[in-house]
Scaffold this motif. Structure first.
Motif, PDB file in Angstrom:
ATOM      1  N   ASN A 128      46.882  45.612  50.909  1.00 61.41           N
ATOM      2  CA  ASN A 128      45.805  45.711  51.801  1.00 61.41           C
ATOM      3  C   ASN A 128      44.275  45.881  51.364  1.00 61.41           C
ATOM      4  N   GLY A 129      44.108  44.958  50.206  1.00 62.59           N
ATOM      5  CA  GLY A 129      42.808  45.031  49.568  1.00 62.59           C
ATOM      6  C   GLY A 129      42.635  46.085  48.636  1.00 62.59           C
ATOM      7  N   ILE A 130      43.360  47.067  48.473  1.00 63.95           N
ATOM      8  CA  ILE A 130      43.322  48.032  47.314  1.00 63.95           C
ATOM      9  C   ILE A 130      44.365  47.643  46.079  1.00 63.95           C
ATOM     10  N   ILE A 131      43.520  47.367  44.986  1.00 62.60           N
ATOM     11  CA  ILE A 131      44.086  47.196  43.634  1.00 62.60           C
ATOM     12  C   ILE A 131      44.233  48.609  42.855  1.00 62.60           C
ATOM     13  N   THR A 132      45.848  48.693  42.437  1.00 63.82           N
ATOM     14  CA  THR A 132      45.892  49.778  41.679  1.00 63.82           C
ATOM     15  C   THR A 132      46.394  49.603  40.381  1.00 63.82           C
ATOM     16  N   ILE A 133      45.604  50.269  39.353  1.00 66.35           N
ATOM     17  CA  ILE A 133      45.742  50.064  37.972  1.00 66.35           C
ATOM     18  C   ILE A 133      46.115  51.301  37.329  1.00 66.35           C
ATOM     19  N   ASP A 134      47.063  51.458  36.531  1.00 67.70           N
ATOM     20  CA  ASP A 134      47.687  52.420  35.675  1.00 67.70           C
ATOM     21  C   ASP A 134      46.598  52.756  34.514  1.00 67.70           C
ATOM     22  N   LEU A 135      45.978  53.597  34.565  1.00 68.67           N
ATOM     23  CA  LEU A 135      45.192  53.822  33.299  1.00 68.67           C
ATOM     24  C   LEU A 135      45.861  54.063  31.671  1.00 68.67           C
ATOM     25  N   ALA A 136      47.222  54.195  32.138  1.00 65.03           N
ATOM     26  CA  ALA A 136      47.893  54.292  30.729  1.00 65.03           C
ATOM     27  C   ALA A 136      48.076  53.056  29.959  1.00 65.03           C
ATOM     28  N   GLU A 137      47.774  51.784  31.010  1.00 62.20           N
ATOM     29  CA  GLU A 137      47.693  50.393  30.331  1.00 62.20           C
ATOM     30  C   GLU A 137      46.582  50.258  29.307  1.00 62.20           C
ATOM     31  N   SER A 138      45.563  51.118  29.412  1.00 63.18           N
ATOM     32  CA  SER A 138      44.517  50.877  28.504  1.00 63.18           C
ATOM     33  C   SER A 138      44.761  51.213  27.118  1.00 63.18           C
ATOM     34  N   LEU A 139      46.154  52.000  27.044  1.00 66.08           N
ATOM     35  CA  LEU A 139      46.416  52.340  25.586  1.00 66.08           C
ATOM     36  C   LEU A 139      47.065  51.229  24.979  1.00 66.08           C
ATOM     37  N   ASP A 140      46.524  50.847  23.910  1.00 58.70           N
ATOM     38  CA  ASP A 140      46.845  49.585  23.135  1.00 58.70           C
ATOM     39  C   ASP A 140      48.390  49.523  22.946  1.00 58.70           C
TER      40      ASP A 140
END
Length: 361
Positions: A147-159
């Motif tokens: 419904n328009g909201i994109i969820t991103i897991d910040l843990a994915e920023s860990l290489d």
């Protein structure tokens, strides 16, 4: 970007995430309206008689500017974030700052393409972002769109974590910007397909999205991609369900146009004599809005091959490790058509929003 970003003080090249110029040390702020860097003094600058201030999230890396009447002193990008880590979770906030950097790059590209952006807090189903970490507070975080909201897991920023998942899932490419481009594809499928004819054309290419998504997930993760998927889809994940096929194709359209736009901005082109099979130079364009998709993809064929060769000369893998077969090209052509016929350009959206919230797209 219509030109290479430069320091307003010394004209040296600066990256889009720069807070200060690496050459002269001048403090910088980026203005979304004119897509230019401006010099900052005492936390603000004046542009055409209007005061613009640094974003209240500048301490976490945001270099965008804010009109003095903006809510909470936050720039347009930061206001699109619906959820973020708690103020005392400094580790997660550091990761959040890196994801926000990728989000600003995404939004700048969406604006350059003229795609409509309706904020989540102004209209139900509007675009918003929940940027939260699965490593904080025990919350289960699933990257996705609803419904328009994109969820991103910040843990994915860990290489190391992201690379481990890339290898486990057999993906040739996995980045935060890639996640954002994929998920925003889900958003724009519902925004840009506005009539039955458009949906019928989409289903003819990508399949019927009304089929069970849960069944598709179970089938994909138990059986994998069907044999011969390379002749019909851009990636294995795209084979899971028509929703994912569209989003993956949309993401690749953003990969292609974004990289060609950068090449155009810094003046990269290929001489005809170097391509052997082409009579004219390959000169990427800042915008392909008025060009057929065949021109876009032809330029990309040559430029991506050149970029792949450059990366290999440094001992890395290909910049773009994907094959654009005929069916995928038709799908990219569909995306090109709906993007270039989007209802409003960024400038028109800004003009329509005046005077209440001039900065909003």
């Amino acid at each position: 970007m219509s030109s290479t970003p430069r320091c307003p003080h010394c004209r040296h090249f600066v990256y889009l995430d720069a807070l200060t110029c690496p050459q002269c040390g001048g403090e910088l702020g980026f203005n979304l309206l004119d897509r230019r860097f401006h010099g900052i003094r005492d936390g603000y600058t004046v542009i055409e008689g209007v005061a613009w201030y640094t974003c209240s999230n500048r301490g976490w890396g945001c270099n965008w500017l804010v009109r003095d009447d903006a809510p909470a002193g936050q720039c347009f990008s930061c206001r699109l974030t619906r959820r973020r880590p708690a103020a005392d979770d400094t580790i997660a906030l550091e990761k959040w700052g890196k994801v926000e950097e990728a989000k600003r790059r995404l939004l700048l590209q969406l604006g350059s393409l003229g795609l409509p952006i309706v904020p989540w807090d102004t209209k139900p189903g509007g675009l918003g972002f929940d940027l939260i970490s699965s490593l904080s507070g025990g919350e289960r975080v699933v990257i996705g769109h609803a419904n328009g909201i994109i969820t991103i897991d910040l843990a994915e920023s860990l290489d190391d974590r992201r690379e481990a998942l890339r290898v486990k899932l057999g993906e040739p490419y996995r980045t935060i910007l890639g996640h954002l481009r994929h998920e925003v594809g889900h958003y724009y499928q519902s925004v840009l397909l506005t009539d039955d004819a458009a949906w019928a054309a989409c289903r003819d290419l990508f399949g019927d999205e009304r089929t069970s998504y849960q069944d598709a997930i179970a089938r994909h993760y138990s059986l994998g991609a069907p044999e011969g998927w390379q002749q019909t889809h851009i990636s294995e994940y795209a084979t899971m369900h028509p929703w994912e096929d569209f989003a993956e194709t949309f993401a690749h359209y953003l990969h292609i146009t974004g990289t060609l736009g950068t090449a155009a901005a810094i003046g990269i082109h290929l001489d005809a004599s170097a391509t052997n099979l082409r009579d004219t130079d390959v000169v990427p364009r800042d915008s392909y809005r008025d060009e057929p998709v065949q021109r876009l993809l032809s330029d990309w064929d040559w430029m991506s091959e050149a970029f792949n060769r450059i990366k290999r000369s440094m001992g890395f893998g290909d910049l773009y490790p994907f094959d654009l077969v005929a069916t995928v090209r038709r799908k990219l052509g569909f995306v090109h058509d709906i993007v270039t016929h989007a209802p409003l350009t960024l400038e028109e959206q800004i003009a329509a929003a005046r005077p209440e919230v001039e900065e909003r797209t």
